[in-house]
Design a protein around this motif. Structure first.
Motif, short mmCIF file in Angstrom:
data_model
loop_
_atom_site.label_atom_id
_atom_site.label_comp_id
_atom_site.label_asym_id
_atom_site.label_seq_id
_atom_site.Cartn_x
_atom_site.Cartn_y
_atom_site.Cartn_z
N MET A 67 -4.56 8.98 -17.76
CA MET A 67 -3.70 9.72 -18.70
C MET A 67 -4.06 9.50 -20.16
N ARG A 68 -4.90 8.51 -20.47
CA ARG A 68 -5.17 8.14 -21.85
C ARG A 68 -5.69 9.29 -22.70
N PRO A 69 -6.63 10.13 -22.23
CA PRO A 69 -7.11 11.22 -23.10
C PRO A 69 -6.00 12.17 -23.54
N PHE A 70 -5.03 12.44 -22.67
CA PHE A 70 -3.94 13.35 -23.02
C PHE A 70 -3.02 12.72 -24.05
N VAL A 71 -2.74 11.42 -23.88
CA VAL A 71 -1.89 10.71 -24.83
C VAL A 71 -2.58 10.61 -26.18
N ASP A 72 -3.87 10.28 -26.17
CA ASP A 72 -4.62 10.19 -27.43
C ASP A 72 -4.66 11.53 -28.14
N CYS A 73 -4.74 12.61 -27.36
CA CYS A 73 -4.79 13.95 -27.95
C CYS A 73 -3.49 14.26 -28.70
N ALA A 83 -5.57 19.78 -25.51
CA ALA A 83 -6.38 20.56 -26.44
C ALA A 83 -7.64 19.83 -26.88
N CYS A 84 -7.96 18.70 -26.26
CA CYS A 84 -9.13 17.92 -26.63
C CYS A 84 -10.17 17.97 -25.51
N PRO A 85 -11.46 17.90 -25.82
CA PRO A 85 -12.51 18.01 -24.80
C PRO A 85 -12.35 17.02 -23.64
#
Length: 319
Positions: A67-73, A83-85
């Motif tokens: 889940m980290r990429p979604f939270v960081d986004c 909305a992030c690659p």
């Protein structure tokens, strides 16, 4: 309510998350609530949005560990969590995991269907001599064929009512909660008993004779029906549940029989009935129900001992 002072209970009420889930998000570093002077966790509007996004993505199949990429986004100020690659890559990985699961489940289903077919053949072999000795399975020649009187024309497209009917497996089956997919409910008037005579002139009533043969025919093709995509099969009549249970045991039916002693389905959705010797009984018919709605009606049914073949042909044309 002031978003700066949301408590754990308030966040749970707003998002549907549990206290345990919030602790888990925090332990994984996905959520960092502020602490009040008394040590209580406090959440702002951004934290609440994070909780909602995490829950929604997790329900879609994104593990919390991914889940980290979604939270960081979201934390970077993005208007959308995906909305992030890096989030697109996580979507792709989740799809791959589901595809792998579907492949495994499909293989297991095929193996189970094959096992069902093999077990069904063994059962039928055991029942061959028993069926041969059952006089009720031999239908007289020149039985009168029922005509389509249009009494079932209104049924397709109707939703089954919320009606819990006693089942021979000891449960009550709610017809409005059959679940997704196709369910076959075949309906028969009544079967005879060793100590009970059938109504006078029974064989002369079009569509009346042949209930035991009808049940055995559906039993014999049960595995074929499942293989053709039918999720559940039920037989149904207005006979008492104890009699239905004895019938299911005697004929070794691999699916339950349902009882509607009060003929409630004759009122809603309006199943056709007839009267014999002062008894009101259901006419022989079958409902193919899909997602709670009557998709197709087989009516009238003749001959009763070959009805399963008719259903299977229809299923082959409408997969």
């Amino acid at each position: 309510m002031d978003a700066e002072t949301l408590t754990v209970s308030e966040v749970c009420a707003l998002t549907g998350a549990t206290r345990k889930a919030l602790r888990g998000y925090e332990e994984l570093g996905l959520l960092t609530p502020r602490r009040a002077a008394n040590g209580y966790r406090m959440y702002d509007a951004h934290q609440v949005r994070l909780v909602r996004e995490i829950r929604q993505l997790n329900e879609l199949g994104i593990p919390l560990s991914h889940m980290r990429p979604f939270v960081d986004c979201l934390n970077s100020g993005s208007a959308h969590a995906d909305a992030c690659p890096a989030t697109l890559s996580e979507y792709r990985r989740a799809i791959e995991r589901i595809d792998d699961m579907l492949t495994v489940l499909s293989a297991k289903r095929e193996a189970l269907v094959a096992s069902l077919s093999t077990a069904s053949r063994r059962l039928l072999e055991k029942m061959r001599d028993v069926d041969a000795a059952n006089p009720r399975l031999v239908l007289p020649a020149r039985l009168p064929e029922p005509e389509d009187d249009g009494a079932a024309d209104h049924l397709p497209g109707q939703r089954l009512p919320s009606l819990a009917l006693p089942s021979t497996d000891g449960t009550d089956i709610d017809l409005a909660a059959l679940g997704r997919g196709r369910t076959l409910i075949y309906v028969f008037p009544m079967t005879g008993a060793p100590d009970q005579d059938m109504p006078d002139g029974w064989d002369a009533i079009p569509g009346a004779r042949g209930c035991s043969a009808h049940n055995c025919d559906m039993r014999n093709h049960y595995a074929d029906l499942v293989q053709a995509g039918v999720r559940r099969v039920f037989g149904l009549s207005s006979q008492p549940i104890d009699y239905q249970r004895l019938l299911a045991e005697t004929l070794r039916l691999p699916y339950p029989l349902l009882t509607d002693e009060d003929l409630r389905l004759a009122r809603d959705p309006g199943l056709p009935t007839f009267t014999a010797a002062g008894l009101t009984l259901y006419r022989r018919q079958a409902l193919l129900v899909k997602d709670g709605i009557i998709e197709h009606v087989f009516y009238p049914i003749f001959p009763p001992d070959r009805h399963a073949e008719t259903v299977l042909r229809w299923l082959a044309r409408n997969p």
